[in-house]
Write a protein that holds these residues in place. Structure first.
Motif, PDB file in Angstrom:
ATOM      1  N   LEU A   1     -18.464 -31.595 -23.305  1.00 23.94           N
ATOM      2  CA  LEU A   1     -17.836 -30.297 -23.054  1.00 23.94           C
ATOM      3  C   LEU A   1     -16.485 -30.183 -23.756  1.00 23.94           C
ATOM      4  O   LEU A   1     -16.149 -29.131 -24.326  1.00 23.94           O
ATOM      5  N   TRP A   2     -15.697 -31.227 -23.729  1.00 19.30           N
ATOM      6  CA  TRP A   2     -14.365 -31.208 -24.367  1.00 19.30           C
ATOM      7  C   TRP A   2     -14.499 -31.066 -25.875  1.00 19.30           C
ATOM      8  O   TRP A   2     -13.758 -30.300 -26.513  1.00 19.30           O
ATOM      9  N   GLU A   3     -15.468 -31.775 -26.462  1.00 23.12           N
ATOM     10  CA  GLU A   3     -15.667 -31.689 -27.906  1.00 23.12           C
ATOM     11  C   GLU A   3     -16.147 -30.307 -28.318  1.00 23.12           C
ATOM     12  O   GLU A   3     -15.775 -29.777 -29.364  1.00 23.12           O
ATOM     13  N   LYS A   4     -16.988 -29.663 -27.485  1.00 24.22           N
ATOM     14  CA  LYS A   4     -17.441 -28.312 -27.790  1.00 24.22           C
ATOM     15  C   LYS A   4     -16.273 -27.327 -27.776  1.00 24.22           C
ATOM     16  O   LYS A   4     -16.200 -26.391 -28.595  1.00 24.22           O
TER      17      LYS A   4
ATOM     18  N   TYR B   1     -11.502 -24.797 -33.407  1.00 23.12           N
ATOM     19  CA  TYR B   1     -11.388 -25.017 -34.840  1.00 23.12           C
ATOM     20  C   TYR B   1     -12.054 -23.905 -35.648  1.00 23.12           C
ATOM     21  O   TYR B   1     -11.625 -23.573 -36.760  1.00 23.12           O
ATOM     22  N   LYS B   2     -13.129 -23.326 -35.095  1.00 24.70           N
ATOM     23  CA  LYS B   2     -13.828 -22.275 -35.839  1.00 24.70           C
ATOM     24  C   LYS B   2     -12.951 -21.045 -36.041  1.00 24.70           C
ATOM     25  O   LYS B   2     -13.198 -20.259 -36.953  1.00 24.70           O
ATOM     26  N   GLY B   3     -11.967 -20.868 -35.179  1.00 27.63           N
ATOM     27  CA  GLY B   3     -11.013 -19.778 -35.375  1.00 27.63           C
ATOM     28  C   GLY B   3      -9.990 -20.085 -36.442  1.00 27.63           C
ATOM     29  O   GLY B   3      -9.328 -19.183 -36.964  1.00 27.63           O
TER      30      GLY B   3
ATOM     31  N   GLN C   1      -5.313 -33.437 -40.088  1.00 28.74           N
ATOM     32  CA  GLN C   1      -6.025 -34.167 -39.046  1.00 28.74           C
ATOM     33  C   GLN C   1      -7.049 -33.269 -38.341  1.00 28.74           C
ATOM     34  O   GLN C   1      -8.159 -33.685 -38.000  1.00 28.74           O
ATOM     35  N   MET C   2      -6.643 -31.995 -38.128  1.00 29.59           N
ATOM     36  CA  MET C   2      -7.580 -31.058 -37.507  1.00 29.59           C
ATOM     37  C   MET C   2      -8.771 -30.787 -38.417  1.00 29.59           C
ATOM     38  O   MET C   2      -9.907 -30.636 -37.948  1.00 29.59           O
ATOM     39  N   VAL C   3      -8.519 -30.714 -39.742  1.00 31.56           N
ATOM     40  CA  VAL C   3      -9.619 -30.507 -40.687  1.00 31.56           C
ATOM     41  C   VAL C   3     -10.618 -31.656 -40.599  1.00 31.56           C
ATOM     42  O   VAL C   3     -11.845 -31.453 -40.556  1.00 31.56           O
ATOM     43  N   GLU C   4     -10.120 -32.887 -40.564  1.00 31.86           N
ATOM     44  CA  GLU C   4     -10.994 -34.051 -40.479  1.00 31.86           C
ATOM     45  C   GLU C   4     -11.763 -34.069 -39.160  1.00 31.86           C
ATOM     46  O   GLU C   4     -12.970 -34.382 -39.124  1.00 31.86           O
ATOM     47  N   ASP C   5     -11.076 -33.697 -38.062  1.00 32.83           N
ATOM     48  CA  ASP C   5     -11.740 -33.643 -36.769  1.00 32.83           C
ATOM     49  C   ASP C   5     -12.817 -32.558 -36.764  1.00 32.83           C
ATOM     50  O   ASP C   5     -13.923 -32.741 -36.240  1.00 32.83           O
ATOM     51  N   PHE C   6     -12.514 -31.409 -37.357  1.00 28.44           N
ATOM     52  CA  PHE C   6     -13.457 -30.297 -37.443  1.00 28.44           C
ATOM     53  C   PHE C   6     -14.709 -30.704 -38.228  1.00 28.44           C
ATOM     54  O   PHE C   6     -15.849 -30.413 -37.828  1.00 28.44           O
ATOM     55  N   GLU C   7     -14.497 -31.377 -39.377  1.00 35.47           N
ATOM     56  CA  GLU C   7     -15.629 -31.793 -40.197  1.00 35.47           C
ATOM     57  C   GLU C   7     -16.516 -32.792 -39.446  1.00 35.47           C
ATOM     58  O   GLU C   7     -17.759 -32.721 -39.537  1.00 35.47           O
ATOM     59  N   GLU C   8     -15.917 -33.679 -38.678  1.00 36.21           N
ATOM     60  CA  GLU C   8     -16.697 -34.666 -37.940  1.00 36.21           C
ATOM     61  C   GLU C   8     -17.517 -33.988 -36.841  1.00 36.21           C
ATOM     62  O   GLU C   8     -18.713 -34.294 -36.642  1.00 36.21           O
ATOM     63  N   LEU C   9     -16.894 -33.022 -36.123  1.00 34.37           N
ATOM     64  CA  LEU C   9     -17.617 -32.316 -35.072  1.00 34.37           C
ATOM     65  C   LEU C   9     -18.739 -31.451 -35.638  1.00 34.37           C
ATOM     66  O   LEU C   9     -19.824 -31.358 -35.055  1.00 34.37           O
ATOM     67  N   MET C  10     -18.506 -30.806 -36.776  1.00 35.75           N
ATOM     68  CA  MET C  10     -19.542 -29.998 -37.410  1.00 35.75           C
ATOM     69  C   MET C  10     -20.729 -30.868 -37.833  1.00 35.75           C
ATOM     70  O   MET C  10     -21.899 -30.484 -37.697  1.00 35.75           O
TER      71      MET C  10
END
Length: 566
Positions: free
Chosen positions: A187-190, A196-198, A232-241
């Protein structure tokens, strides 16, 4: 006596042989090899066809117990009497007594032909007359350089290892260590991903920053939304995607590109997956399903996390099934037989193919366990243990299967001769109880090296009229070429030839007479004596005079007058 054959739901008599269709002897041999029979374990009789001088196929008379489940498309036959056979799932009315069978079928093998009815079989197929040996090549050998000699002789050795150790070693060989779990988004990752999508958008292989993100970065590196923090947010976003992409496609790609890794996430078909006409659509979640490739353990499923699942449906089910099959074939081609067997056993539930794959990869202990646990096939399991030189385990199974000769063979490999002789004796006694005197004689001679017992068994077959000609022919083999051959022939003639077997013994005499040699005059007189003594009771014997008086033009007239008188 009129005998009627009618269909039946079950067999009344034991299975003693089977039919092979086709006129080619080569085809007969191939089918016997596929069924695991050697030529010394069976007797083959050619069966006539409906057309003149045609061959329908052959009847295979088994000299040891036949397990009907070993047959595939062959038609099994019931043994009503050692010399009378009818098709399986059939009954005979009225049921003839043993004395009736002895009177009707005591001399030669009879079978109810599937197309033309009752057929009398003359003699077994002579393989030696139809097998052409390859031309022997000359070889100019050279002596090898003398090497080092082994000081002692090694007869056999055994490695005894518990089955749990075998499975544990297999797991270590395949897995090679633990791997960090990477399951569906929680849930937290979602929530992070939605945020991040915003800020970002995924375009091809790269990430584009939104106007909002650029606005935050404009405050400078010393502010909260610094350039370093945005990276760092970009890298986190890419990993979650990457983790949130379509689950089934991810698994399909993983199975194609890295099969061994993909199998850790593969779900067995029909376990909560829908498909195959299921009313409720199944859902598939790419979470790790297996902690190892243990072929005999239970699945260890990780139910942690939530979401990230996708509907599977019928189309996805068949896609996944096809991919599993392709993955197994790919693993076999790469020599990864254990992993391929894992696919067949755990994912496709094809237990026989799993066992056969392990057997092909020479993992005989594992293959034997699959045959036993999932296929209940003790025969194949015993064969695997034998191939893997695990003779003790194979012996235990062959004892259960009541194959004493095989048990004796394995004890001989273990150099335990006394135990082997004990089981060979049991096997020979079983052969004799079932009127298989040729098989018993072979076992006595070849494996027990007891010629006296072999000759005694052959004489017993001759006296009881079971394969009488073959038994006497093999018995006389012990004396052919010896000085006492005539003496032994006379002894048999004087002591055991009577009305019931005179025609069979006459065939023996005729066969020896045609070979020529010094005994021809004596054999001719013996033949004349048999014919003159029994021709009045068996007029057909008179025709055999042609074998001893070839070219006699007056003989045909005499035979005609004799037949007319009779």
């Amino acid at each position: 006596m009129e005998l009627i054959i009618r269909p039946s739901k079950k067999n009344r008599f034991p299975i003693g042989g089977f039919l092979i269709r086709g006129s080619s002897a080569g085809k007969w041999v191939l089918e016997l090899q596929e069924l695991g029979f050697s030529l010394d374990e069976v007797e083959v009789y050619a069966l006539p066809g409906q057309r003149l001088n045609s061959v329908w196929g052959c009847f295979v008379l088994c000299l040891r117990d036949l397990e009907s489940e070993r047959l595939s498309h062959q038609e099994a036959c019931q043994q009503v009497h050692p010399n009378f056979y009818i098709p399986e799932k059939a009954d005979i009315l009225p049921l003839p007594s043993y004395q009736d069978c002895e009177r009707l079928f005591g001399q030669k093998v009879h079978i109810m032909h599937p197309e033309i009815g009752l057929v009398e079989l003359e003699a077994p197929f002579d393989w030696a007359a139809h097998i052409a040996l390859p031309k022997q090549l000359e070889f100019d050998g050279k002596a090898a350089i003398e090497g080092t000699s082994v000081p002692t002789e090694l007869y056999s050795f055994e490695v005894v290892r518990p089955q749990t150790d075998i499975l544990k070693q297999m797991e270590e060989d395949i897995m090679g260590g633990d791997r960090k779990e990477e399951g569906p988004l929680d849930l937290w990752e979602k929530g992070r991903l939605a945020f991040y999508k915003g800020l970002f958008s995924k375009e091809g292989e790269g990430v584009e920053k939104s106007a909002l993100m650029k606005f935050f970065e404009s405050f400078g590196e010393d502010q909260k939304w610094s350039q370093q923090w945005s990276q760092q947010m970009v890298e986190d976003f890419e990993e979650l995607m990457k983790r949130n992409q379509k689950e089934l496609d991810r698994l399909m790609d993983l199975l194609k590109n890295d099969p061994k890794e993909g199998l850790k996430y593969a779900l067995p078909l029909d376990e909560g997956m829908g498909g195959r006409g299921s009313s409720a659509p199944g859902y598939f979640s790419l979470s790790r399903q297996w902690n190892n490739f243990n072929l005999f353990g239970n699945r260890q499923i990780d139910y942690s996390g939530s979401g990230g699942s996708a509907p599977l449906g019928n189309d996805g089910y068949w896609r996944l099934q096809n991919q599993y099959g392709e993955t197994a074939r790919q693993l076999k081609a790469e020599g990864e037989y254990k992993e391929a067997a894992f696919v067949y056993l755990k994912l496709l539930k094809n237990y026989r193919l799993a066992a056969a794959t392990l057997e092909e990869g020479k993992y005989y202990a594992e293959a034997a366990q699959v045959y036993l646990k999932h296929c209940n096939d003790k025969s194949r399991a015993a064969s695997c243990y034998e191939e893997g030189h695990m003779y003790r385990e194979a012996i235990d199974l062959y004892k259960e299967l009541e194959h004493p000769e095989k048990v004796g063979d394995l004890f001989m490999k273990l150099k335990e001769r006394d135990a082997a002789m004990n089981y060979y004796q049991r096997a020979a006694e079983v052969h004799e109880e079932k009127s298989r005197y040729l098989a018993a004689a072979r076992l006595y001679e070849e494996k027990m090296e007891d010629s006296d017992q072999s000759k005694a068994s052959l004489l017993l077959g001759w006296e009881r009229g079971h394969q009488a000609y073959e038994c006497m022919d093999h018995y006389l083999d012990y004396y052919r070429g010896e000085e006492n051959f005539q003496e032994e022939l006379d002894k048999v003639y004087e002591g055991s030839v009577a009305y019931s077997n005179c025609d069979t013994f006459l065939r023996i005499v005729e066969s020896e007479y045609e070979k020529g040699g010094d005994l021809q005059p004596h054999l001719k007189n013996m033949g004349y004596e048999i014919i003159s003594k029994y021709a009045s009771l068996k007029p057909s014997l008179a025709e055999q005079l042609r074998k001893f008086k070839k070219g006699d033009k007056e003989l045909s007239k005499d035979l005609f007058r004799f037949r007319s008188k009779k």
